[in-house]
Design a protein around this motif. Structure first.
Motif, PDB file in Angstrom:
ATOM      1  N   ILE A  25       4.668   5.642  58.752  1.00 25.18           N
ATOM      2  CA  ILE A  25       5.558   5.858  59.896  1.00 25.18           C
ATOM      3  C   ILE A  25       4.799   5.520  61.175  1.00 25.18           C
ATOM      4  O   ILE A  25       3.852   6.207  61.553  1.00 25.18           O
ATOM      5  N   GLY A  26       5.228   4.445  61.817  1.00 27.41           N
ATOM      6  CA  GLY A  26       4.560   3.973  63.028  1.00 27.41           C
ATOM      7  C   GLY A  26       3.783   2.705  62.756  1.00 27.41           C
ATOM      8  O   GLY A  26       2.681   2.745  62.221  1.00 27.41           O
ATOM      9  N   VAL A  27       4.354   1.555  63.109  1.00 23.41           N
ATOM     10  CA  VAL A  27       3.699   0.280  62.826  1.00 23.41           C
ATOM     11  C   VAL A  27       3.159  -0.316  64.121  1.00 23.41           C
ATOM     12  O   VAL A  27       3.590  -1.384  64.560  1.00 23.41           O
ATOM     13  N   GLY A  28       2.224   0.414  64.738  1.00 20.59           N
ATOM     14  CA  GLY A  28       1.512  -0.122  65.891  1.00 20.59           C
ATOM     15  C   GLY A  28       0.283  -0.871  65.399  1.00 20.59           C
ATOM     16  O   GLY A  28       0.274  -1.406  64.294  1.00 20.59           O
ATOM     17  N   SER A  29      -0.766  -0.881  66.197  1.00 15.30           N
ATOM     18  CA  SER A  29      -1.984  -1.606  65.804  1.00 15.30           C
ATOM     19  C   SER A  29      -2.597  -1.019  64.539  1.00 15.30           C
ATOM     20  O   SER A  29      -2.926  -1.750  63.597  1.00 15.30           O
ATOM     21  N   LEU A  30      -2.742   0.315  64.499  1.00 12.55           N
ATOM     22  CA  LEU A  30      -3.337   0.954  63.331  1.00 12.55           C
ATOM     23  C   LEU A  30      -2.420   0.826  62.124  1.00 12.55           C
ATOM     24  O   LEU A  30      -2.867   0.511  61.012  1.00 12.55           O
ATOM     25  N   GLY A  31      -1.137   1.058  62.321  1.00 11.31           N
ATOM     26  CA  GLY A  31      -0.187   0.953  61.231  1.00 11.31           C
ATOM     27  C   GLY A  31      -0.144  -0.438  60.632  1.00 11.31           C
ATOM     28  O   GLY A  31      -0.082  -0.608  59.408  1.00 11.31           O
ATOM     29  N   THR A  32      -0.187  -1.448  61.497  1.00  9.07           N
ATOM     30  CA  THR A  32      -0.193  -2.835  61.020  1.00  9.07           C
ATOM     31  C   THR A  32      -1.423  -3.112  60.165  1.00  9.07           C
ATOM     32  O   THR A  32      -1.342  -3.806  59.146  1.00  9.07           O
ATOM     33  N   ALA A  33      -2.561  -2.556  60.575  1.00  5.60           N
ATOM     34  CA  ALA A  33      -3.792  -2.729  59.793  1.00  5.60           C
ATOM     35  C   ALA A  33      -3.640  -2.111  58.405  1.00  5.60           C
ATOM     36  O   ALA A  33      -4.081  -2.691  57.405  1.00  5.60           O
ATOM     37  N   PHE A  34      -2.990  -0.961  58.332  1.00  2.00           N
ATOM     38  CA  PHE A  34      -2.742  -0.327  57.030  1.00  2.00           C
ATOM     39  C   PHE A  34      -1.859  -1.211  56.152  1.00  2.00           C
ATOM     40  O   PHE A  34      -2.104  -1.360  54.959  1.00  2.00           O
ATOM     41  N   LEU A  35      -0.829  -1.786  56.746  1.00  2.00           N
ATOM     42  CA  LEU A  35       0.076  -2.637  55.980  1.00  2.00           C
ATOM     43  C   LEU A  35      -0.653  -3.865  55.439  1.00  2.00           C
ATOM     44  O   LEU A  35      -0.426  -4.286  54.301  1.00  2.00           O
ATOM     45  N   LYS A  36      -1.518  -4.447  56.251  1.00  3.45           N
ATOM     46  CA  LYS A  36      -2.234  -5.655  55.830  1.00  3.45           C
ATOM     47  C   LYS A  36      -3.234  -5.339  54.727  1.00  3.45           C
ATOM     48  O   LYS A  36      -3.452  -6.141  53.812  1.00  3.45           O
ATOM     49  N   TYR A  37      -3.843  -4.146  54.805  1.00  5.92           N
ATOM     50  CA  TYR A  37      -4.834  -3.770  53.788  1.00  5.92           C
ATOM     51  C   TYR A  37      -4.144  -3.277  52.531  1.00  5.92           C
ATOM     52  O   TYR A  37      -4.409  -3.743  51.439  1.00  5.92           O
ATOM     53  N   GLU A  47      15.060   9.666  56.374  1.00  5.50           N
ATOM     54  CA  GLU A  47      15.389  10.552  55.254  1.00  5.50           C
ATOM     55  C   GLU A  47      15.990   9.781  54.083  1.00  5.50           C
ATOM     56  O   GLU A  47      15.642  10.016  52.917  1.00  5.50           O
ATOM     57  N   GLU A  48      16.873   8.847  54.411  1.00  4.87           N
ATOM     58  CA  GLU A  48      17.554   8.067  53.372  1.00  4.87           C
ATOM     59  C   GLU A  48      16.556   7.268  52.540  1.00  4.87           C
ATOM     60  O   GLU A  48      16.613   7.277  51.283  1.00  4.87           O
ATOM     61  N   LYS A  49      15.643   6.563  53.196  1.00  2.00           N
ATOM     62  CA  LYS A  49      14.718   5.674  52.493  1.00  2.00           C
ATOM     63  C   LYS A  49      13.607   6.455  51.775  1.00  2.00           C
ATOM     64  O   LYS A  49      13.130   6.013  50.721  1.00  2.00           O
ATOM     65  N   ILE A  50      13.199   7.581  52.330  1.00  8.12           N
ATOM     66  CA  ILE A  50      12.187   8.399  51.649  1.00  8.12           C
ATOM     67  C   ILE A  50      12.724   8.873  50.303  1.00  8.12           C
ATOM     68  O   ILE A  50      12.014   8.888  49.294  1.00  8.12           O
ATOM     69  N   GLN A  51      13.992   9.231  50.291  1.00  9.80           N
ATOM     70  CA  GLN A  51      14.623   9.628  49.026  1.00  9.80           C
ATOM     71  C   GLN A  51      14.760   8.429  48.092  1.00  9.80           C
ATOM     72  O   GLN A  51      14.479   8.526  46.891  1.00  9.80           O
ATOM     73  N   GLU A  52      15.174   7.308  48.643  1.00 11.13           N
ATOM     74  CA  GLU A  52      15.392   6.101  47.831  1.00 11.13           C
ATOM     75  C   GLU A  52      14.106   5.638  47.155  1.00 11.13           C
ATOM     76  O   GLU A  52      14.118   5.236  45.984  1.00 11.13           O
ATOM     77  N   TYR A  53      12.985   5.689  47.882  1.00 16.22           N
ATOM     78  CA  TYR A  53      11.712   5.201  47.348  1.00 16.22           C
ATOM     79  C   TYR A  53      10.903   6.301  46.647  1.00 16.22           C
ATOM     80  O   TYR A  53       9.813   6.036  46.140  1.00 16.22           O
ATOM     81  N   GLY A  54      11.425   7.523  46.619  1.00 13.22           N
ATOM     82  CA  GLY A  54      10.720   8.615  45.948  1.00 13.22           C
ATOM     83  C   GLY A  54       9.378   8.936  46.585  1.00 13.22           C
ATOM     84  O   GLY A  54       8.365   9.126  45.904  1.00 13.22           O
ATOM     85  N   ILE A  55       9.362   9.007  47.908  1.00 13.19           N
ATOM     86  CA  ILE A  55       8.117   9.196  48.654  1.00 13.19           C
ATOM     87  C   ILE A  55       7.709  10.671  48.692  1.00 13.19           C
ATOM     88  O   ILE A  55       8.511  11.553  48.989  1.00 13.19           O
ATOM     89  N   GLU A  56       6.422  10.931  48.384  1.00 17.95           N
ATOM     90  CA  GLU A  56       5.861  12.280  48.526  1.00 17.95           C
ATOM     91  C   GLU A  56       4.703  12.311  49.516  1.00 17.95           C
ATOM     92  O   GLU A  56       4.326  13.376  49.993  1.00 17.95           O
ATOM     93  N   LEU A  57       4.136  11.147  49.816  1.00 13.97           N
ATOM     94  CA  LEU A  57       3.013  11.066  50.752  1.00 13.97           C
ATOM     95  C   LEU A  57       3.356  10.136  51.912  1.00 13.97           C
ATOM     96  O   LEU A  57       3.947   9.075  51.708  1.00 13.97           O
ATOM     97  N   VAL A  58       2.946  10.547  53.118  1.00 11.68           N
ATOM     98  CA  VAL A  58       3.252   9.789  54.331  1.00 11.68           C
ATOM     99  C   VAL A  58       1.988   9.603  55.157  1.00 11.68           C
ATOM    100  O   VAL A  58       1.165  10.528  55.281  1.00 11.68           O
ATOM    101  N   ILE A  59       1.824   8.404  55.705  1.00 14.27           N
ATOM    102  CA  ILE A  59       0.775   8.153  56.701  1.00 14.27           C
ATOM    103  C   ILE A  59       1.455   8.133  58.059  1.00 14.27           C
ATOM    104  O   ILE A  59       2.391   7.357  58.283  1.00 14.27           O
ATOM    105  N   LEU A  60       0.988   8.980  58.965  1.00 13.38           N
ATOM    106  CA  LEU A  60       1.625   9.138  60.272  1.00 13.38           C
ATOM    107  C   LEU A  60       0.769   8.511  61.360  1.00 13.38           C
ATOM    108  O   LEU A  60      -0.333   8.994  61.660  1.00 13.38           O
ATOM    109  N   THR A  61       1.266   7.417  61.959  1.00 12.97           N
ATOM    110  CA  THR A  61       0.534   6.728  63.022  1.00 12.97           C
ATOM    111  C   THR A  61       1.437   6.509  64.228  1.00 12.97           C
ATOM    112  O   THR A  61       1.375   5.472  64.890  1.00 12.97           O
TER     113      THR A  61
END
Length: 218
Positions: A91-103, A140-154
């Motif tokens: 949650i949050g695709v700024g500079s740090l979030g983008t780095a997480f996505l790329k890695y 909320e909708e997508k967290i349920q759809e993807y069965g998410i239990e862990l979140v990275i907050l940036t």
């Protein structure tokens, strides 16, 4: 009778993924057995600490022989649930979030980011580093759809608690918080906060202490 879970010190628990990583390295190098001293030299952790950590799990090694690498590998894989993949939301695709996505983490771990949320996303969503990114309104909708239990907050600090309040109504059990905000959550959600500014200040403090000690002893 149900067996009580092991009560492992938090400091030991935080080192378990490191042990698993370095044991994997020994296995990949063809090592059949490894001593606590060899682990110590590779990991830069005192060998007594390693032996004490391992002792919490019973007899993992043999005196005079060391530790069987494949046995340790199987043990830590099971302990860390490495055979079960965990889907993570960002949650949050700024500079740090983008780095997480790329890695992304699935290259080296059993966790992988499968969905992300950001205010910059289009109404129908968009793709970044092969990860779908949606508007926060669909959280909320997508967290349920993807069965998410862990979140990275940036997210920005001002939005951290508000987003967390929404996560409380979902299936999320853990939040890796990269904001400086101390989040208020129920006991059913575990939060690990990584405040980069605090970590830097702590590092600077220790460097100065080392310099003073070196000067004093010179």
């Amino acid at each position: 009778m149900k067996q009580e879970p092991l009560k492992i010190p938090q400091a030991t628990t935080k080192r378990l993924p490191l042990y698993y990583r370095f044991i994997q390295n020994f296995s990949n190098a063809g090592k059949k057995r490894v001593s606590s001293q060899e682990l110590s030299e590779a990991m830069k952790i005192d060998s007594a600490t390693i032996r004490r950590d391992f002792s919490h799990f019973g007899a993992l090694g043999k005196k005079g022989y060391g530790y069987d690498v494949q046995h340790l590998l199987a043990f830590f894989r099971q302990t860390l649930d490495q055979d079960e993949e965990t889907n993570v939301a960002l949650i949050g695709v700024g500079s740090l979030g983008t780095a997480f996505l790329k890695y992304n983490f699935h290259k080296n771990h059993n966790t992988r980011i499968v969905v992300a949320f950001d205010t910059s996303a289009t109404e129908d969503g968009m793709m970044l580093s092969d990860i779908p990114v949606f508007e926060p309104s669909k959280l909320e909708e997508k967290i349920q759809e993807y069965g998410i239990e862990l979140v990275i907050l940036t997210v920005p600090s001002r939005a951290a608690q508000e987003v967390t309040d929404r996560l409380m109504t979902t299936s999320v059990k853990g939040i890796l918080n990269f904001t400086p905000v101390r989040l208020t959550v129920p006991d059913s959600i575990r939060v690990h906060t990584i405040d980069l500014s605090v970590e830097l200040q702590t590092l600077i403090y220790f460097i100065k202490q080392d310099e003073e000690t070196f000067t004093h002893n010179s």
